[in-house]
Scaffold this motif. Structure first.
Motif, mmCIF file in Angstrom:
data_model
loop_
_atom_site.group_PDB
_atom_site.id
_atom_site.type_symbol
_atom_site.label_atom_id
_atom_site.label_comp_id
_atom_site.label_asym_id
_atom_site.label_seq_id
_atom_site.Cartn_x
_atom_site.Cartn_y
_atom_site.Cartn_z
ATOM 1 N N THR A 105 0.723 4.917 14.848
ATOM 2 C CA THR A 105 -0.113 4.337 13.802
ATOM 3 C C THR A 105 0.730 3.908 12.607
ATOM 4 O O THR A 105 0.544 2.828 12.040
ATOM 5 N N PHE A 106 1.680 4.769 12.225
ATOM 6 C CA PHE A 106 2.542 4.435 11.092
ATOM 7 C C PHE A 106 3.299 3.149 11.356
ATOM 8 O O PHE A 106 3.348 2.256 10.497
ATOM 9 N N ASP A 107 3.908 3.045 12.535
ATOM 10 C CA ASP A 107 4.711 1.858 12.839
ATOM 11 C C ASP A 107 3.843 0.605 12.862
ATOM 12 O O ASP A 107 4.259 -0.445 12.355
ATOM 13 N N ARG A 108 2.634 0.701 13.406
ATOM 14 C CA ARG A 108 1.750 -0.469 13.450
ATOM 15 C C ARG A 108 1.382 -0.918 12.039
ATOM 16 O O ARG A 108 1.428 -2.107 11.718
ATOM 17 N N GLN A 109 1.038 0.039 11.181
ATOM 18 C CA GLN A 109 0.658 -0.305 9.811
ATOM 19 C C GLN A 109 1.856 -0.801 9.001
ATOM 20 O O GLN A 109 1.724 -1.702 8.171
ATOM 21 N N PHE A 110 3.028 -0.236 9.252
ATOM 22 C CA PHE A 110 4.238 -0.673 8.551
ATOM 23 C C PHE A 110 4.583 -2.112 8.932
ATOM 24 O O PHE A 110 4.896 -2.942 8.069
ATOM 25 N N TRP B 157 8.946 9.656 8.355
ATOM 26 C CA TRP B 157 8.026 8.866 7.534
ATOM 27 C C TRP B 157 6.587 9.026 7.981
ATOM 28 O O TRP B 157 5.670 9.099 7.153
ATOM 29 N N ALA B 158 6.355 9.071 9.292
ATOM 30 C CA ALA B 158 4.983 9.226 9.800
ATOM 31 C C ALA B 158 4.379 10.552 9.333
ATOM 32 O O ALA B 158 3.220 10.611 8.908
ATOM 33 N N GLN B 159 5.183 11.615 9.374
ATOM 34 C CA GLN B 159 4.696 12.915 8.916
ATOM 35 C C GLN B 159 4.406 12.889 7.415
ATOM 36 O O GLN B 159 3.397 13.436 6.951
ATOM 37 N N ALA B 160 5.277 12.254 6.657
ATOM 38 C CA ALA B 160 5.068 12.159 5.207
ATOM 39 C C ALA B 160 3.799 11.384 4.875
ATOM 40 O O ALA B 160 3.134 11.651 3.862
ATOM 41 N N ALA B 161 3.462 10.410 5.729
ATOM 42 C CA ALA B 161 2.269 9.588 5.518
ATOM 43 C C ALA B 161 1.031 10.178 6.185
ATOM 44 O O ALA B 161 -0.057 9.578 6.100
ATOM 45 N N ASN B 162 1.200 11.324 6.861
ATOM 46 C CA ASN B 162 0.088 11.975 7.549
ATOM 47 C C ASN B 162 -0.541 11.054 8.596
ATOM 48 O O ASN B 162 -1.762 10.930 8.703
ATOM 49 N N ARG B 163 0.327 10.425 9.380
ATOM 50 C CA ARG B 163 -0.102 9.531 10.443
ATOM 51 C C ARG B 163 0.705 9.815 11.693
ATOM 52 O O ARG B 163 1.796 10.383 11.613
ATOM 53 N N SER B 164 0.197 9.391 12.822
ATOM 54 C CA SER B 164 0.999 9.462 14.035
ATOM 55 C C SER B 164 2.097 8.414 13.952
ATOM 56 O O SER B 164 1.991 7.435 13.200
ATOM 57 N N SER B 165 3.162 8.595 14.729
ATOM 58 C CA SER B 165 4.274 7.635 14.710
ATOM 59 C C SER B 165 3.805 6.242 15.097
ATOM 60 O O SER B 165 4.213 5.243 14.488
ATOM 61 N N ASP C 20 0.813 -1.217 0.000
ATOM 62 C CA ASP C 20 0.000 0.000 0.000
ATOM 63 C C ASP C 20 0.845 1.265 0.000
ATOM 64 O O ASP C 20 1.984 1.282 0.492
ATOM 65 N N GLU C 21 0.262 2.318 -0.542
ATOM 66 C CA GLU C 21 0.852 3.648 -0.468
ATOM 67 C C GLU C 21 0.359 4.356 0.803
ATOM 68 O O GLU C 21 -0.706 4.043 1.311
ATOM 69 N N PRO C 22 1.183 5.278 1.351
ATOM 70 C CA PRO C 22 2.466 5.758 0.820
ATOM 71 C C PRO C 22 3.667 4.921 1.265
ATOM 72 O O PRO C 22 4.803 5.272 0.977
ATOM 73 N N PHE C 23 3.401 3.815 1.951
ATOM 74 C CA PHE C 23 4.494 3.010 2.495
ATOM 75 C C PHE C 23 5.440 2.515 1.395
ATOM 76 O O PHE C 23 6.660 2.568 1.545
ATOM 77 N N ARG C 24 4.857 2.035 0.287
ATOM 78 C CA ARG C 24 5.695 1.461 -0.765
ATOM 79 C C ARG C 24 6.615 2.518 -1.373
ATOM 80 O O ARG C 24 7.817 2.273 -1.562
ATOM 81 N N SER C 25 6.079 3.695 -1.668
ATOM 82 C CA SER C 25 6.907 4.752 -2.267
ATOM 83 C C SER C 25 8.004 5.204 -1.321
ATOM 84 O O SER C 25 9.135 5.470 -1.743
ATOM 85 N N LEU C 26 7.699 5.303 -0.029
ATOM 86 C CA LEU C 26 8.714 5.689 0.950
ATOM 87 C C LEU C 26 9.864 4.674 0.957
ATOM 88 O O LEU C 26 11.043 5.059 0.988
ATOM 89 N N CYS C 27 9.523 3.401 0.900
ATOM 90 C CA CYS C 27 10.552 2.357 0.920
ATOM 91 C C CYS C 27 11.375 2.362 -0.364
ATOM 92 O O CYS C 27 12.605 2.236 -0.330
ATOM 93 N N ARG C 28 10.723 2.509 -1.503
ATOM 94 C CA ARG C 28 11.453 2.501 -2.778
ATOM 95 C C ARG C 28 12.400 3.698 -2.868
ATOM 96 O O ARG C 28 13.524 3.582 -3.357
#
Length: 251
Positions: A186-191, A176-184, A153-161
Motif C-alpha cells: 500500500t505504501f509503495d502504491r501511494q508513494f 517507511w511503510a511501518q512509519a506510515a502505518n501501512r503495508s509495504s 500528503d503526510e506522512p510521505f512528505r515528512s519522510l522524504c524531507r
C-alpha cells in the motif's frame, strides 16, 4: 547591487534587477514568493530549493530558475548568489516549474557584471546591453536532473524531507511503510501515485543529490563510503548515470 533587499528596489521601473547576496553556512531563507521571476545563481557554495512539488539541489556555478509567484524555501550552505529578478512579461518563455541548469563561462561573467550595476542602471546604455545579452543566454539553458519530487500528503512528505536532510542506507521500503502505518504494498502504491516513482528509486536519487552537498568538502572516497556505496567506482558510475558527468565535475 550587493546585499540589497528586493522589496527596497522592486519599485524601480526596470525589467531586470540584479542583486547579489552573501549567506553564512546553514542559513535558511524561510518560505516566500516573488512577484518577479528569479534566476538564483550560486557563485559559491551549494543551495537546496524546496517548493510544494519538489526539491532542487544547486551546486556552485549552477542556477535555478524560479517562476514568479512560486512559494519556495532555500537552504544556503556558505553561498554567494548573483540573482536576477525579472518582470514576468519580459520572459514569457520562463519555465512553469523550477529548473536547475549549468551556467557557461559567458553567462557567468554576464551575471557577475550585472550584479555590479546600480539599482537605477541605464537600460539604454552599456548596462542595458549586458542585461539584454544575459536574457538571450538564459533562453538556451539546458535542464539538469538535480531534483526529486516531493509528495503533497503526510506522512510521505515528512519522510522524504527527513531523508533529504540525512540519507540513511539502513532505511528500506519496510521502514517507511511501518512509519506510515501501512503495508509495504500500500505504501509503495501511494508513494508512486504522489511522486511517479518507487520509494527505493526515490531514495537512491536523493542520496546522489546529497552527494552534491558533500563533494565540495569531502573526497569521492569519503562521500561514497558515507552514502553506503560498495566502492568509489560504484558511486562514480551511479553518479555519472544520474547526472551525465562524474563527481569530479562537482568538487
Amino acid at each position: 547591487m550587493h546585499n540589497f533587499r528586493l522589496d527596497a528596489v522592486d519599485h524601480i521601473p526596470v525589467d531586470v534587477l540584479p542583486i547579489g547576496t552573501d549567506y553564512p553556512p546553514g542559513h535558511v531563507l524561510p518560505r516566500h514568493a516573488h512577484r518577479r521571476a528569479q534566476l538564483l545563481y550560486g557563485a559559491s557554495g551549494v543551495m537546496q530549493v524546496e517548493t510544494d512539488v519538489g526539491s532542487w539541489t544547486v551546486p556552485t556555478d549552477r542556477a535555478v530558475l524560479i517562476p514568479p509567484g512560486v512559494a519556495h524555501e532555500v537552504l544556503m550552505d556558505d553561498v554567494t548568489t548573483w540573482s536576477l529578478y525579472i518582470e514576468p512579461d519580459a520572459v514569457p518563455w520562463w519555465p512553469a516549474s523550477c529548473m536547475v541548469a549549468e551556467v557557461n563561462p559567458l553567462l557567468r561573467e554576464l551575471l557577475r557584471t550585472a550584479n555590479t550595476f546600480a539599482p537605477d542602471y541605464d537600460v539604454t546604455g552599456h548596462d542595458g546591453a549586458v542585461v539584454n545579452l544575459t536574457l538571450h543566454e538564459l533562453r538556451h539553458l539546458t535542464p539538469m536532473a538535480l531534483s526529486v519530487s516531493l509528495p503533497h500528503d503526510e506522512p510521505f512528505r515528512s519522510l522524504c524531507r527527513t531523508y533529504l536532510a540525512e540519507p540513511d542506507l539502513a532505511v528500506t521500503n519496510e521502514t517507511w511503510a511501518q512509519a506510515a502505518n501501512r503495508s509495504s504494498r500500500t505504501f509503495d502504491r501511494q508513494f508512486r501515485a504522489q511522486t511517479g516513482t518507487s520509494s527505493a528509486a526515490w531514495r537512491s536519487h536523493a542520496r546522489l543529490l546529497t552527494s552534491l552537498r558533500l563533494l565540495p568538502i569531502s573526497s569521492v572516497t569519503e562521500v561514497s563510503a558515507r552514502l553506503g556505496y560498495a566502492s568509489p567506482a560504484a558511486f562514480t558510475a551511479a553518479f555519472t548515470r544520474a547526472f551525465g558527468a562524474p563527481p569530479s565535475r562537482f568538487n
